[in-house]
Design a protein around this motif. Structure first.
Motif, PDB file in Angstrom:
ATOM      1  N   HIS A   1      -5.692 -25.637  49.388  1.00 27.79           N
ATOM      2  CA  HIS A   1      -5.067 -24.646  49.180  1.00 27.79           C
ATOM      3  C   HIS A   1      -3.117 -24.451  49.033  1.00 27.79           C
ATOM      4  O   HIS A   1      -2.842 -23.768  48.902  1.00 27.79           O
ATOM      5  CB  HIS A   1      -5.179 -23.102  50.427  1.00 27.79           C
ATOM      6  CG  HIS A   1      -6.978 -23.040  50.202  1.00 27.79           C
ATOM      7  ND1 HIS A   1      -7.672 -23.159  50.891  1.00 27.79           N
ATOM      8  CD2 HIS A   1      -7.480 -22.284  49.317  1.00 27.79           C
ATOM      9  CE1 HIS A   1      -8.589 -22.646  50.704  1.00 27.79           C
ATOM     10  NE2 HIS A   1      -8.580 -22.333  49.417  1.00 27.79           N
ATOM     11  N   GLU A   2      -2.829 -25.545  49.186  1.00 27.70           N
ATOM     12  CA  GLU A   2      -1.257 -25.730  49.551  1.00 27.70           C
ATOM     13  C   GLU A   2      -0.904 -26.126  47.874  1.00 27.70           C
ATOM     14  O   GLU A   2      -0.814 -27.746  47.616  1.00 27.70           O
ATOM     15  CB  GLU A   2      -1.296 -26.923  50.475  1.00 27.70           C
ATOM     16  CG  GLU A   2      -0.008 -27.132  50.536  1.00 27.70           C
ATOM     17  CD  GLU A   2       1.253 -25.553  50.486  1.00 27.70           C
ATOM     18  OE1 GLU A   2       0.927 -24.325  51.156  1.00 27.70           O
ATOM     19  OE2 GLU A   2       1.932 -25.676  49.457  1.00 27.70           O
ATOM     20  N   MET A   3      -0.192 -25.283  47.063  1.00 27.54           N
ATOM     21  CA  MET A   3      -0.151 -26.435  46.036  1.00 27.54           C
ATOM     22  C   MET A   3       0.692 -27.218  46.356  1.00 27.54           C
ATOM     23  O   MET A   3       1.463 -28.101  44.814  1.00 27.54           O
ATOM     24  CB  MET A   3       0.378 -24.892  45.346  1.00 27.54           C
ATOM     25  CG  MET A   3      -0.593 -23.863  44.224  1.00 27.54           C
ATOM     26  SD  MET A   3      -2.167 -25.111  44.003  1.00 27.54           S
ATOM     27  CE  MET A   3      -3.709 -24.176  45.205  1.00 27.54           C
TER      28      MET A   3
ATOM     29  N   LEU B   1      -4.202 -18.937  39.536  1.00 34.92           N
ATOM     30  CA  LEU B   1      -2.964 -18.860  39.713  1.00 34.92           C
ATOM     31  C   LEU B   1      -1.521 -18.037  39.244  1.00 34.92           C
ATOM     32  O   LEU B   1      -0.836 -18.144  40.096  1.00 34.92           O
ATOM     33  CB  LEU B   1      -2.495 -19.929  38.611  1.00 34.92           C
ATOM     34  CG  LEU B   1      -3.160 -21.098  38.335  1.00 34.92           C
ATOM     35  CD1 LEU B   1      -2.415 -22.427  37.256  1.00 34.92           C
ATOM     36  CD2 LEU B   1      -2.305 -22.270  39.743  1.00 34.92           C
ATOM     37  N   ARG B   2      -2.560 -16.950  38.639  1.00 37.58           N
ATOM     38  CA  ARG B   2      -1.726 -15.838  38.860  1.00 37.58           C
ATOM     39  C   ARG B   2      -2.233 -14.746  40.337  1.00 37.58           C
ATOM     40  O   ARG B   2      -0.700 -14.446  41.587  1.00 37.58           O
ATOM     41  CB  ARG B   2      -2.178 -15.082  37.510  1.00 37.58           C
ATOM     42  CG  ARG B   2      -2.453 -13.233  38.453  1.00 37.58           C
ATOM     43  CD  ARG B   2      -0.805 -12.269  37.064  1.00 37.58           C
ATOM     44  NE  ARG B   2      -1.240 -13.122  35.769  1.00 37.58           N
ATOM     45  CZ  ARG B   2       0.572 -13.770  35.900  1.00 37.58           C
ATOM     46  NH1 ARG B   2       1.654 -13.265  36.612  1.00 37.58           N
ATOM     47  NH2 ARG B   2       0.997 -14.049  34.284  1.00 37.58           N
ATOM     48  N   ARG B   3      -2.824 -15.346  40.969  1.00 38.36           N
ATOM     49  CA  ARG B   3      -3.407 -14.376  42.334  1.00 38.36           C
ATOM     50  C   ARG B   3      -2.640 -15.281  43.257  1.00 38.36           C
ATOM     51  O   ARG B   3      -1.557 -14.547  43.731  1.00 38.36           O
ATOM     52  CB  ARG B   3      -4.956 -14.829  42.598  1.00 38.36           C
ATOM     53  CG  ARG B   3      -5.560 -13.361  42.405  1.00 38.36           C
ATOM     54  CD  ARG B   3      -6.929 -13.558  43.682  1.00 38.36           C
ATOM     55  NE  ARG B   3      -7.432 -14.214  43.806  1.00 38.36           N
ATOM     56  CZ  ARG B   3      -8.218 -15.246  42.972  1.00 38.36           C
ATOM     57  NH1 ARG B   3      -8.904 -14.672  41.705  1.00 38.36           N
ATOM     58  NH2 ARG B   3      -8.778 -16.693  42.902  1.00 38.36           N
TER      59      ARG B   3
ATOM     60  N   GLY C   1       3.234 -15.414  46.099  1.00 38.83           N
ATOM     61  CA  GLY C   1       4.292 -15.666  46.939  1.00 38.83           C
ATOM     62  C   GLY C   1       4.009 -17.751  46.951  1.00 38.83           C
ATOM     63  O   GLY C   1       5.001 -18.050  47.601  1.00 38.83           O
ATOM     64  N   ARG C   2       3.105 -18.087  46.710  1.00 37.95           N
ATOM     65  CA  ARG C   2       2.793 -19.217  47.394  1.00 37.95           C
ATOM     66  C   ARG C   2       2.393 -20.513  45.743  1.00 37.95           C
ATOM     67  O   ARG C   2       2.094 -21.148  45.971  1.00 37.95           O
ATOM     68  CB  ARG C   2       1.514 -19.882  47.246  1.00 37.95           C
ATOM     69  CG  ARG C   2       1.082 -18.334  48.946  1.00 37.95           C
ATOM     70  CD  ARG C   2      -0.305 -18.391  49.641  1.00 37.95           C
ATOM     71  NE  ARG C   2      -1.060 -19.683  49.970  1.00 37.95           N
ATOM     72  CZ  ARG C   2      -2.213 -19.712  49.904  1.00 37.95           C
ATOM     73  NH1 ARG C   2      -3.271 -18.349  49.974  1.00 37.95           N
ATOM     74  NH2 ARG C   2      -2.738 -20.798  50.106  1.00 37.95           N
ATOM     75  N   LEU C   3       3.539 -19.413  44.902  1.00 35.92           N
ATOM     76  CA  LEU C   3       3.842 -21.179  43.558  1.00 35.92           C
ATOM     77  C   LEU C   3       4.495 -21.219  43.022  1.00 35.92           C
ATOM     78  O   LEU C   3       5.635 -21.044  43.104  1.00 35.92           O
ATOM     79  CB  LEU C   3       2.360 -20.644  42.296  1.00 35.92           C
ATOM     80  CG  LEU C   3       2.080 -21.296  41.751  1.00 35.92           C
ATOM     81  CD1 LEU C   3       1.571 -22.307  42.033  1.00 35.92           C
ATOM     82  CD2 LEU C   3       1.648 -20.820  40.413  1.00 35.92           C
TER      83      LEU C   3
ATOM     84  N   SER D   1      -1.987 -32.585  34.766  1.00 37.75           N
ATOM     85  CA  SER D   1      -1.272 -32.713  35.466  1.00 37.75           C
ATOM     86  C   SER D   1      -0.733 -31.460  36.048  1.00 37.75           C
ATOM     87  O   SER D   1      -1.330 -30.517  35.263  1.00 37.75           O
ATOM     88  CB  SER D   1      -0.141 -33.831  34.488  1.00 37.75           C
ATOM     89  OG  SER D   1       0.507 -32.364  34.111  1.00 37.75           O
ATOM     90  N   ALA D   2      -0.214 -31.680  37.161  1.00 33.48           N
ATOM     91  CA  ALA D   2       0.202 -30.138  38.250  1.00 33.48           C
ATOM     92  C   ALA D   2       1.149 -28.932  37.060  1.00 33.48           C
ATOM     93  O   ALA D   2       0.951 -28.562  36.652  1.00 33.48           O
ATOM     94  CB  ALA D   2       0.941 -30.404  39.379  1.00 33.48           C
TER      95      ALA D   2
END
Lengths: 273, 250
Positions: free
Chosen positions: B199-201, B241-243, B248-250, B224-225
């Motif tokens: 879950h950790e980008m 990705l929007r979520r 605030g996790r991206l 690729s990321a």
């Protein structure tokens, strides 16, 4: 200030519990001593001279009890674990063994111990098969081993079930076989958890060795019974009872101690999710 | 690529009763490559790792390790698992064994490494992971971050062909995540082949060569990321990705 108040409160609590103990025990003693039959009871159950006379014999008998329950406990520890492990196998090939183990547990726990002692003690010799033991003590020990292995197997099994499945997954993921995982990961944790209930069963076993007396061996209860019958007093039986307490009460304290220790030292040994 | 990939997943499906968890997964992890599996909870990331590690049976498809089909019923699972390393979200350390005994258990019992040699190697690995002096401690006496590092050392101690990380930071306090991330990046730099469900980008961005986005048991987007995070194509990837961005996790 606060320390002084605390000390005072502690003192008051001690005083109250001492007083209340005195009142309750004193009351009980008063009821006992003033009961109409007290004199009779005292002379038949608590006669000092009778006690002195019979004690050496009863003690000798009790030594036999001690030897018997130590050997039976060792056998029960091994047999109980084997039965528990058989019950936790999953392979289809083991089905007959699993069935046998389940029946073993049901029968061992379902039949009164005294009946098992009779059935094994008199039934096995009646078979007249060569190689089977005929000694009453051995047969009695076998009956007790059978009965208590049923209980202890279930205690072990509950311990094995209580180890979180993630422990098995972790062990397997490392490349251990299921057997290695049981041997090195699951069973050691299960055994640690079940020590107190296991010892509880042993307390019961340490009294139940008296049942072997029905087959003839001169253990404490039987010696006391014979003494009692020939002298028309019950004091020898009281002596025997006290001897049983000498082993069961320390065992109970050991159980308490272990339980407290496992809570204190290791904290809660639960594995996170 | 001439040599077969270390891991190859071909059309793997898996259902729990009525619920289809994996719907035909195809994936290849080449030597020294790291692939991150991202996606919402329940998208099948962990199940996929457990299936590859033969902790779950698959319904259909094949998993290959170094070109050998390992999901064939005739293959004995312990022999396969010995060649793979797995680190779990909840560490799964053995509480009755000291740190060093946790680490040497598999080398000694499953691989037949002499005990002294296994302990020596365990100590080296512990030092490399900042755990000097912890060898004789019990897992319960370590912090979460330390326990997770011990779990990683445990998985590495058998020198696996590939390392599976299953949500290894999810049970950790946020300030410990960076530490683990840093260690895993080091592993990647040293050439370890990895499959990382996360879950950790940060893992996806800093460690992974390729990111696979799972949605309801399917890989709906991969790449690729940088590309995926900057310009996701699939609507589910965009939503996911929007979520994360909103949280605030991206």
């Amino acid at each position: 200030m606060r320390a002084a108040a605390k000390r005072q409160r502690a003192q008051r609590r001690t005083t109250i519990s001492a007083l209340s103990t005195l009142v309750v025990l004193g009351g009980l003693a008063a009821i006992l001593v003033t009961s109409p039959g007290w004199h009779e009871v005292r002379t038949t159950y608590f006669a000092w001279d009778d006690l002195k006379d019979s004690f050496p014999d009863v003690l000798k008998g009790f030594w036999l009890d001690v030897k018997l329950f130590v050997i039976v406990e060792a056998c029960v520890l091994v047999l109980g674990l084997v039965v528990a492990l058989v019950r936790t196998t999953r392979a289809p090939a083991f089905f007959p063994l699993r069935l046998l183990a389940a029946v073993f547990c049901d029968v061992a726990r379902g039949v009164p111990v005294v009946l098992l002692v009779y059935l094994v003690g008199f039934g096995v010799p009646a078979l007249d098969l060569k190689g089977l033991p005929t000694d009453a003590l051995v047969l009695g020990g076998m009956a007790l081993t059978f009965s208590y292995s049923g209980y202890v197997a279930e205690v072990y099994r509950s311990g094995i079930d209580a180890v979180h499945p993630s422990q098995m997954a972790g062990a397997l993921a490392l490349g251990l076989t299921r057997g290695q995982a049981l041997r090195h990961v699951i069973v050691p944790q299960a055994v640690r958890r079940v020590v107190p209930p296991l010892l509880n069963d042993f307390i019961a076993l340490q009294k139940d060795v008296a049942l072997v007396s029905f087959l003839g061996p001169m253990e404490a209860f039987r010696v006391a019974q014979i003494d009692a019958a020939s002298n028309f007093v019950y004091t020898p039986l009281v002596a025997a009872a006290v001897l049983y307490l000498f082993v069961t009460i320390p065992m109970a304290r050991v159980v308490d101690h272990l339980q407290a220790k496992s809570r204190r030292v290791r904290g809660v040994v639960e594995v996170a999710a | 690529m001439s040599a077969p990939p270390v891991l190859e997943v071909r059309g793997v499906t898996k259902a729990y009763g009525e619920r289809q968890v994996l719907r035909g997964i195809d994936l290849a992890v080449a030597e020294h490559e790291a692939i991150a599996l991202i996606g919402a909870s329940g998208s099948g990331k962990s199940t996929l790792l457990r299936c590859i590690d033969l902790l779950e049976d698959i319904d259909d498809g094949d998993v290959l390790l170094d070109g050998e089909v390992i999901t064939d019923p005739s293959v004995a699972p312990p022999g396969v698992r010995k060649r793979l390393g797995m680190v779990f979200q909840a560490f799964n350390l053995f509480p009755h064994l000291s740190v060093v005994d946790n680490i040497t258990l598999a080398p000694v019992r499953a691989h037949g490494v002499p005990k002294a040699e296994a302990r020596e190697r365990a100590r080296e690995l512990l030092a490399r992971f900042g755990l000097e002096g912890r060898a004789e401690d019990y897992p319960d006496h370590l912090s979460g971050g330390q326990q997770q590092r011990v779990a990683i050392v445990s998985a590495l101690a058998t020198q696996p062909r590939a390392l599976h990380l299953d949500e290894v930071t999810s049970a950790l306090d946020p300030e410990l995540v960076g530490e683990i991330l840093h260690r895993v990046a080091d592993l990647k730099a040293s050439g370890m082949t990895m499959l990382i469900a996360t879950h950790e980008m940060g893992f996806a961005r800093e460690v992974a060569d390729e990111v696979c986005f799972l949605h309801e048991g399917e890989i709906v987007e991969r790449g690729s990321a940088e590309v995926m995070f900057a310009a996701p194509e699939h609507p589910e990837t965009q939503r996911f990705l929007r979520r994360l961005l909103d949280a605030g996790r991206l």
